[in-house]
Write a protein that holds these residues in place. Structure first.
Motif, short mmCIF file in Angstrom:
data_model
loop_
_atom_site.label_atom_id
_atom_site.label_comp_id
_atom_site.label_asym_id
_atom_site.label_seq_id
_atom_site.Cartn_x
_atom_site.Cartn_y
_atom_site.Cartn_z
N GLY A 85 36.48 30.46 24.64
CA GLY A 85 36.15 31.74 24.06
C GLY A 85 35.13 32.49 24.90
O GLY A 85 34.24 31.88 25.50
N VAL A 86 35.28 33.82 24.93
CA VAL A 86 34.38 34.65 25.71
C VAL A 86 34.02 35.90 24.90
O VAL A 86 34.77 36.33 24.02
CB VAL A 86 35.01 35.08 27.05
N ALA A 87 32.87 36.46 25.22
CA ALA A 87 32.46 37.72 24.61
C ALA A 87 33.11 38.88 25.35
O ALA A 87 33.17 38.87 26.59
CB ALA A 87 30.94 37.87 24.65
N LEU A 88 33.62 39.84 24.61
CA LEU A 88 34.28 40.99 25.23
C LEU A 88 34.20 42.20 24.31
O LEU A 88 34.54 42.11 23.13
CB LEU A 88 35.76 40.68 25.51
N ASP A 89 33.78 43.32 24.87
CA ASP A 89 33.87 44.60 24.19
C ASP A 89 35.13 45.29 24.72
O ASP A 89 35.15 45.75 25.87
CB ASP A 89 32.63 45.45 24.48
N VAL A 90 36.19 45.34 23.91
CA VAL A 90 37.46 45.87 24.39
C VAL A 90 37.40 47.35 24.69
O VAL A 90 38.31 47.90 25.32
CB VAL A 90 38.60 45.59 23.38
N THR A 91 36.34 48.04 24.25
CA THR A 91 36.21 49.47 24.53
C THR A 91 35.56 49.73 25.88
O THR A 91 35.42 50.88 26.28
CB THR A 91 35.40 50.18 23.44
N ASP A 92 35.16 48.68 26.58
CA ASP A 92 34.53 48.80 27.90
C ASP A 92 35.56 48.37 28.94
O ASP A 92 35.83 47.19 29.12
CB ASP A 92 33.28 47.91 27.96
N GLN A 101 34.62 45.65 31.44
CA GLN A 101 34.63 44.28 30.90
C GLN A 101 36.06 43.73 30.82
O GLN A 101 36.30 42.55 31.09
CB GLN A 101 33.98 44.24 29.52
N VAL A 102 37.00 44.58 30.42
CA VAL A 102 38.39 44.13 30.32
C VAL A 102 38.91 43.75 31.70
O VAL A 102 39.55 42.70 31.88
CB VAL A 102 39.27 45.22 29.69
N ARG A 103 38.63 44.57 32.70
CA ARG A 103 39.08 44.27 34.06
C ARG A 103 38.45 42.97 34.56
O ARG A 103 39.11 42.15 35.21
CB ARG A 103 38.73 45.42 35.00
N ALA A 104 37.16 42.78 34.25
CA ALA A 104 36.48 41.56 34.69
C ALA A 104 37.08 40.33 34.02
O ALA A 104 37.24 39.28 34.67
CB ALA A 104 34.99 41.67 34.39
N THR A 136 40.22 35.45 34.56
CA THR A 136 41.30 34.58 34.07
C THR A 136 42.31 34.31 35.18
O THR A 136 42.79 33.17 35.34
CB THR A 136 41.99 35.23 32.87
N GLU A 137 42.65 35.33 35.95
CA GLU A 137 43.60 35.14 37.04
C GLU A 137 43.04 34.22 38.12
O GLU A 137 43.78 33.41 38.69
CB GLU A 137 44.00 36.49 37.62
N TYR A 178 43.51 49.96 28.50
CA TYR A 178 42.69 49.24 29.48
C TYR A 178 43.33 47.90 29.84
O TYR A 178 43.35 47.50 31.01
CB TYR A 178 41.29 49.00 28.92
N ALA A 179 43.85 47.19 28.83
CA ALA A 179 44.48 45.90 29.08
C ALA A 179 45.71 46.07 29.97
O ALA A 179 45.91 45.31 30.93
CB ALA A 179 44.86 45.23 27.76
N ALA A 180 46.55 47.06 29.66
CA ALA A 180 47.76 47.27 30.45
C ALA A 180 47.41 47.62 31.90
O ALA A 180 48.03 47.10 32.85
CB ALA A 180 48.60 48.38 29.83
N ARG A 181 46.43 48.46 32.09
CA ARG A 181 46.02 48.81 33.45
C ARG A 181 45.59 47.58 34.24
O ARG A 181 45.87 47.45 35.43
CB ARG A 181 44.85 49.80 33.40
#
Length: 275
Positions: free
Chosen positions: A56-63, A66-69, A74-75, A116-119
């Protein structure tokens, strides 16, 4: 898609549908699961319960940064992301009176987080010629969320974006599904019922309230068939047809339900569903 040996990222993974997806993916033989949530500690607790394949990780999906990181990390760790579940969501329980900050947060979490996730994940998926995007959109995105204008509007946008992705990228190997449940026994619904929100009462009165695990099972079945619309409540398809064929009659029926609920006292939340 067969989930055996797949690497999946699940946002909103600290509870509700997100945690149920993690449990089900693990049972299906996933290779690795990354559970991301604004509450990183809660996500870590769910991951520990799921087993060593999850973290588990902390993530603000509106940032978006952070999503790109998260995607890049993960990759690097696992070599790829096979499935990205954009599952985080927020409700407001209000109508046009919801302030601009509330509307903006609903837009950011319910729509832009999917963008953001799709990008972030599409370039590698397209390079490999395969991948899967599972977007939790809600039946509200096909019908309407009575009593919650920001939720209704943004979930419609989420379904529209998922459809656009599917039309644009399916021939390049990327599958997209819009998961559209109706009533689900999550803290979002329980909190709405406890607060007496009209929208939550309409959901509870409109059909069965499923457990998150039942929704996760439906999601996996839909992904196995690579269906765009995954409807854990099959009756939603009939509702959508009626709405399309007779919008005035559909709205009239909803108004009657709203009048009946407003004339009756709010009932306490239903007992938790048994998984």
């Amino acid at each position: 898609m067969n989930l055996t040996d797949r690497v999946a990222v699940i946002t909103g993974g600290a509870g509700g549908i997100g945690a149920a997806l993690a449990r089900r993916f693990a049972a299906e033989g996933a290779a690795a699961l990354v559970l991301a949530d604004l509450d990183g500690d809660a996500a870590a607790e769910v991951a520990e319960a799921v087993g060593p394949l999850a973290h588990g990780v902390a993530l603000d999906v509106t940032d978006e940064a952070q999503v790109r990181a998260l995607v890049a990390d993960t990759e690097r760790r696992y070599g790829r992301i096979d499935v990205f579940c954009a599952n985080a969501g927020v409700a407001t329980g209000g109508g046009v009176e919801v302030d601009n900050a509330g509307w903006e947060r609903a837009w950011q979490v319910n729509v832009l987080s999917h963008v953001y996730a799709a990008r972030a994940v599409l370039p590698a998926m397209l390079a490999r010629g395969g991948g899967y995007l599972l977007h939790t959109c809600s039946a509200a995105g096909m019908l309407t969320a009575v009593g919650d204008a920001p939720y209704s509007v943004t979930k419609h946008a989420a379904v529209g974006f998922a459809e656009w992705l599917s039309v644009t990228y399916r021939d390049q190997g990327v599958r997209v599904s819009a998961l559209c449940p109706q009533g689900v026994d999550t803290p979002m619904l329980a909190d709405g019922l406890a607060a007496g929100h009209l929208g939550a009462r309409v959901i509870a009165a409109s059909g069965p309230v499923l457990s998150p695990d039942e929704v996760a099972a439906a999601a996996v079945a839909g992904m196995a068939e690579e269906r765009f619309l995954i409807l854990p409540h099959p009756e939603v398809a009939d509702y959508a047809r009626r709405r399309a064929e007779d919008p005035d009659g559909w709205q009239s029926g909803l108004r009657k339900l709203v009048r009946r609920l407003r004339q009756s006292p709010a009932e306490p939340p239903p007992p938790a569903a048994t998984p």
